[in-house]
Design an enzyme around this catalytic site. Structure first.
Site, PDB file in Angstrom:
ATOM      1  N   ASP A   1       1.733 -26.115   6.257  1.00  0.00           N
ATOM      2  CA  ASP A   1       1.906 -27.419   6.767  1.00  0.00           C
ATOM      3  C   ASP A   1       1.422 -28.596   5.620  1.00  0.00           C
ATOM      4  O   ASP A   1       1.611 -29.612   5.855  1.00  0.00           O
ATOM      5  CB  ASP A   1       0.949 -28.133   7.853  1.00  0.00           C
ATOM      6  CG  ASP A   1      -0.426 -27.660   7.581  1.00  0.00           C
ATOM      7  OD1 ASP A   1      -0.901 -27.038   6.489  1.00  0.00           O
ATOM      8  OD2 ASP A   1      -1.220 -28.386   8.418  1.00  0.00           O
ATOM      9  N   GLU A   2       1.514 -28.099   4.400  1.00  0.00           N
ATOM     10  CA  GLU A   2       1.264 -28.991   3.180  1.00  0.00           C
ATOM     11  C   GLU A   2       1.791 -28.436   2.058  1.00  0.00           C
ATOM     12  O   GLU A   2       1.785 -27.196   1.742  1.00  0.00           O
ATOM     13  CB  GLU A   2      -0.325 -29.643   3.261  1.00  0.00           C
ATOM     14  CG  GLU A   2      -1.146 -28.345   2.686  1.00  0.00           C
ATOM     15  CD  GLU A   2      -2.494 -28.844   2.621  1.00  0.00           C
ATOM     16  OE1 GLU A   2      -2.752 -30.002   2.045  1.00  0.00           O
ATOM     17  OE2 GLU A   2      -3.395 -28.135   3.170  1.00  0.00           O
TER      18      GLU A   2
ATOM     19  N   ASP B   1       1.696 -33.792   3.750  1.00  0.00           N
ATOM     20  CA  ASP B   1       0.891 -33.077   4.877  1.00  0.00           C
ATOM     21  C   ASP B   1       1.269 -33.507   6.311  1.00  0.00           C
ATOM     22  O   ASP B   1       1.520 -34.493   6.483  1.00  0.00           O
ATOM     23  CB  ASP B   1      -0.563 -33.620   4.702  1.00  0.00           C
ATOM     24  CG  ASP B   1      -1.699 -32.741   5.353  1.00  0.00           C
ATOM     25  OD1 ASP B   1      -1.110 -31.740   5.951  1.00  0.00           O
ATOM     26  OD2 ASP B   1      -2.930 -33.000   5.442  1.00  0.00           O
TER      27      ASP B   1
END
Length: 423
Positions: free
Chosen positions: A141-142, A48
């Site tokens: 983003d993860e 993350d």
């Protein structure tokens, strides 16, 4: 106990009682030591990015490094994300911007640049692709990554491969990430939140039940505010309480969710990392600075949204069959109107005409605070916008739009625009 240094990656021989808070790597002096009894067995991770949008902005503007940065703007907007400095003032994602300004008036507010964030995300994904073919992105983003069986490919354990990838992300892309490494998805996701930013946390099978026991039931994926309220009314607030209840009782009490409560509370999760997650729809929306009821004004905003949706369809080589208009009234009531086409399209002009037709009857004096447009029923582009399947007028529009797309690819997105962009 197995251990290695996250900075120099050297193995470290540790006795169980040797790992103290002030322990430093004997090779490079770094305090970032990763030690765990199951270090060699854990292979499923959740990575993350730390305050992703804000981190990209700070990377590109070093003057922001020591300042609170909040991504989100406008009187009616919400916070997309904020840096960790801003979080110390109580700011958090999804908070109304006006409230964030009250809590942190000296913060730097940035409206955001999704194209820039997508580029950074794609660069990170390229690093992920070198780690394992089993990747499940959750957002820009993860992602979950399963490194099971990759030891022979990389010549090292998953934990070290991840640490090396994390170092590359920091060095090459200029942002930091946090990692959770475990034996299933639930615990990997949980672990990645334990020590942000730049965290690297591990949860093994032997420790999982005891580690989970004192945690809030809110840590279980899917337990939202409504479920929390119901469970707390039944006297359940901690995960450990679920460990003392049998499966039949929990299913009787909470239905399908009861099965998840039973297994997750015991550190059990049978879900696999899904390498391919088909895109179901592509959409774009905007929260208005002031409520609008005028058809012409809303239609002007609609065109810009259609261009963005069309651009993403073309970028991903998708076309779609169903156009959906989304409106939100000043009293927060949501309205959706849909129309299914005779053949798939990815053209902004087609999307706009259908969206405008759906919008017109809704402009009856009602004020709106949000407008959005989306395309669902996605498919490939083989049968999309074929000149021999459509009338002459629309064929000319499609030819014109494709010519404009060619010019933009060569000379930039803003080199040519339609006249309605100026309205």
């Amino acid at each position: 106990m197995s251990a290695f240094c996250r900075d120099c990656l050297n193995d470290i021989a540790l006795h169980d009682d040797a790992m103290t808070a002030d322990f430093l790597c004997p090779n490079c002096g770094s305090p970032r030591i990763l030690a765990h009894r199951e270090l060699h067995q854990l292979s499923l991770c959740h990575i993350d990015c730390d305050a992703f949008y804000a981190s990209v902005e700070k990377r590109d503007n070093p003057e922001l490094l020591s300042k609170p940065v909040i991504i989100g703007g406008g009187k009616r907007g919400v916070v997309s994300t904020c840096c960790y400095i801003a979080r110390t003032y109580g700011v958090h994602s999804a908070m109304p911007v006006y409230q964030a300004k009250k809590l942190c008036p000296h913060a730097v507010f940035i409206s955001g640049d999704m194209a820039k964030y997508r580029t950074a995300s794609q660069q990170i994904r390229q690093i992920f692709d070198q780690m394992s073919p089993s990747i499940e992105p959750l957002s820009l983003d993860e992602a979950f990554i399963d490194l099971t069986g990759t030891e022979k490919l990389h010549g090292d354990i998953p934990a070290k491969i991840i640490a090396l990838a994390v170092a590359r992300i920091e060095q090459d892309i200029g942002i930091t990430v946090s990692v959770g490494l475990s034996y299933n998805k639930f615990l990997a996701k949980l672990a990645s939140d334990l020590n942000k930013p730049r965290g690297f946390s591990l949860i093994g099978k032997a420790e999982a039940p005891a580690l989970l026991a004192p945690m809030s039931i809110a840590k279980i994926w899917g337990v939202g505010k409504v479920m929390q309220k119901k469970m707390k009314s039944d006297g359940i607030s901690q995960i450990g309480q679920l460990q003392h209840l049998d499966l039949k009782y929990l299913i009787t009490k909470y239905g399908v969710m009861g099965d998840r409560l039973y297994h997750f509370s015991r550190g059990e999760d049978s879900r696999f990392v899904k390498s391919q997650r088909p895109t179901k729809s592509i959409s774009n929306e905007i929260t208005l600075q002031e409520d609008l009821s005028d058809y012409a004004a809303l239609k002007s905003l609609l065109w810009k949204l259609c261009e963005k949706v069309s651009g993403r369809l073309k970028e991903k080589n998708y076309a779609g069959m169903t156009v959906t208009l989304k409106l939100k009234t000043s009293s927060f009531r949501q309205i959706t109107r849909s129309s299914t086409l005779d053949s798939p399209t990815q053209m902004a002009e087609t999307l706009y005409k259908v969206g405008a037709r759906l919008l017109e009857p809704e402009c009856n004096g009602q004020c709106y605070r949000l407008i959005g447009i989306g395309m669902a029923g996605l498919c490939g582009t083989e049968q999309a916008d074929q000149p021999d399947l459509i009338e002459g007028g629309r064929a000319k529009e499609i030819k014109t739009e494709r010519l404009m797309d060619d010019i933009r690819r060569k000379y930039g997105k803003n080199i040519i625009k339609k006249g309605r962009n100026l309205l």
